[in-house]
Design an enzyme around this catalytic site. Structure first.
Site, short mmCIF file in Angstrom:
data_model
loop_
_atom_site.label_atom_id
_atom_site.label_comp_id
_atom_site.label_asym_id
_atom_site.label_seq_id
_atom_site.Cartn_x
_atom_site.Cartn_y
_atom_site.Cartn_z
N CYS A 123 0.83 -1.22 0.00
CA CYS A 123 0.00 0.00 0.00
C CYS A 123 0.86 1.26 0.00
CB CYS A 123 -0.89 0.04 1.22
SG CYS A 123 -2.00 -1.35 1.33
N CYS B 228 22.70 -37.14 -7.80
CA CYS B 228 22.43 -38.27 -8.70
C CYS B 228 23.77 -38.74 -9.24
CB CYS B 228 21.44 -37.90 -9.80
SG CYS B 228 22.10 -36.76 -11.02
#
Lengths: 365, 79
Positions: free
Chosen positions: A184, A323
């Site tokens: 605001c 991985c």
């Protein structure tokens, strides 16, 4: 407990409310976070209606530009702490309420102890970091919170985390990048809008405390005050979000920066392990690859199951994806970021690099 | 075929106006989302953008009909 039958006369007369509901209010403890545009009407009505104990937390002082919407304060209050001034005025409105003033910011450091003192939180803040902090603290403490937020002529209201209902993160898992949604202070706001939205929040809070009516749990009310349009969006809790077990150590500041997948070298990982740092290793390879080699203390979630099993990962620690060569783990890491994780690293070169540079006894394949 | 999308919060400013016509039809919510992210990259920077179909939260794999009422609902922070 003694009810003041004169003060609450009109509520005691009201069919469907009456003495039973009034007593429930008297025995309730509500924390209002933020004594600004939304907080002012919430505080005024919760006080007037007779909630027994009201916590007010705000670190700010009254500014002249607040007065068009924060109508509890006066021109003489400019420069005074909002939480103290609010408590003073509210005490004049209803001295039967016990006010607990916290003249401070809600932070990771105090959120759990402060919120722990109350039954319900009303989120009247004006920024994303505190909204996510309230969400996470309420999830950890299993407390409901009544949410309200405004943008220009529009407002949103909902009740989150009530008896297993959806949380804020079920709708909005991660905060926007800094600067995409202005507040605001930048965007401007009509004085009346936080008054309307705050009144809805107070109404939901009263309903929640007394058990009357139907709550905005698993629902969000969106109000457009310019064209008098209202709609209610329905949703369900999400089960595949990261579990929240701890608050962000950085007061949720980094959360409003963009969460990006970062790289971690095998040597950095080795030193973090050596220093016993709290980290979570997630190996996304398949079972047969895991049988060949793995880094100690890693949890195993194959790439194909990473989204479904994301809740097994503790997102409060740095999460390092592993991985074979660092390709699948990158994909898995990106998936976790989409799910709302923020602190994700990809192990560069994967377990292959680890075997070549760090643990030379490890079998390569 | 086209979809009409109702815009809320900051999406009104990003796209411009309170309604957006897609111009063509999309099979799933995810397809529509990717299309919007392509033309309006600022939308993706919201990181979280709810798409509601017929006033229900929609997942990316939900299918779209041309008659569906679609709404973009972004997070809002003001208070």
């Amino acid at each position: 407990m003694q009810l003041n039958k004169e003060r609450y006369n009109r509520q005691l007369l009201l069919a469907g409310f009456g003495e039973e509901a009034q007593l429930k209010l008297l025995q309730s403890r509500v924390l209002v976070v933020g004594a600004g545009g939304l907080g002012v009407p919430v505080l005024q009505y919760l006080s007037g209606m007779g909630v027994g104990k009201i916590g007010i937390i705000d670190h700010d002082v009254v500014a002249e530009s607040n007065l068009h919407r924060q109508v509890l304060y006066t021109t003489n209050d400019i420069g005074e702490p909002k939480a103290n001034k609010a408590a003073e005025r509210l005490n004049a409105l209803n001295p039967e309420v016990e006010y607990i003033v916290f003249n401070e910011l809600l932070t990771t450091g105090n959120a759990l102890s402060v919120i722990g003192l109350f039954d319900v939180v009303v989120d009247c803040t004006d920024n994303f970091p505190t909204r996510y902090l309230i969400n996470d603290a309420c999830v950890i403490l299993n407390k409901p919170f009544v949410y309200g937020a405004i943008h220009q002529y529009e407002g949103q209201v909902s009740v989150f985390n009530h008896n297993g209902s959806a949380t804020y993160r079920c709708l909005f898992p991660t905060a926007p990048e800094v600067g995409v949604v202005q507040d605001c202070n930048t965007n401007g706001v009509l004085g009346i809008l936080p008054g309307i939205i705050g009144c809805y929040q107070a109404n939901e809070t009263i309903k929640l405390l007394t058990g009357i009516g139907e709550l905005l749990a698993n629902k969000m009310l969106i109000i457009d005050t310019l064209f008098n349009q209202q709609r209610t969006i329905r949703f369900q809790p999400k089960s595949d979000l990261p579990q929240i077990t701890r608050l962000d150590s950085d007061d949720y500041k980094s959360l409003c920066g963009s969460a990006r997948l970062r790289n971690m070298s095998v040597s950095e990982l080795a030193s973090r392990i050596k220093n016993n740092e709290a980290i979570q290793l997630v190996d996304v390879r398949e079972d047969d690859e895991l049988a060949i080699c793995q880094i100690a203390d890693s949890i195993h979630i194959p790439l194909g199951e990473i989204v479904a099993k994301a809740n097994k990962i503790d997102g409060s620690q740095p999460v390092i994806m592993i991985c074979h060569h660092g390709i699948r783990s990158r994909i898995a890491g990106e998936e976790l970021l989409k799910k709302g994780f923020t602190n994700i690293f990809n192990l560069t070169g994967g377990i292959h690099a680890w075997a070549l540079e760090i643990d030379k006894t490890m079998q390569v394949y | 075929m086209s979809h009409t999308i109702l815009l809320f919060g900051i999406t009104k400013d990003i796209i411009g106006g309170s309604v957006h016509e897609t111009g063509n039809a999309f099979t799933t919510v995810g397809e529509l989302r990717r299309h919007l992210y392509n033309i309006y990259p600022q939308l993706e920077k919201l990181n979280s953008l709810m798409i509601a179909v017929n006033n229900n939260y929609a997942n990316d794999d939900d299918r779209l009909q041309s008659s569906d009422e679609i709404a973009l609902i972004p997070p809002v922070s003001g208070g």
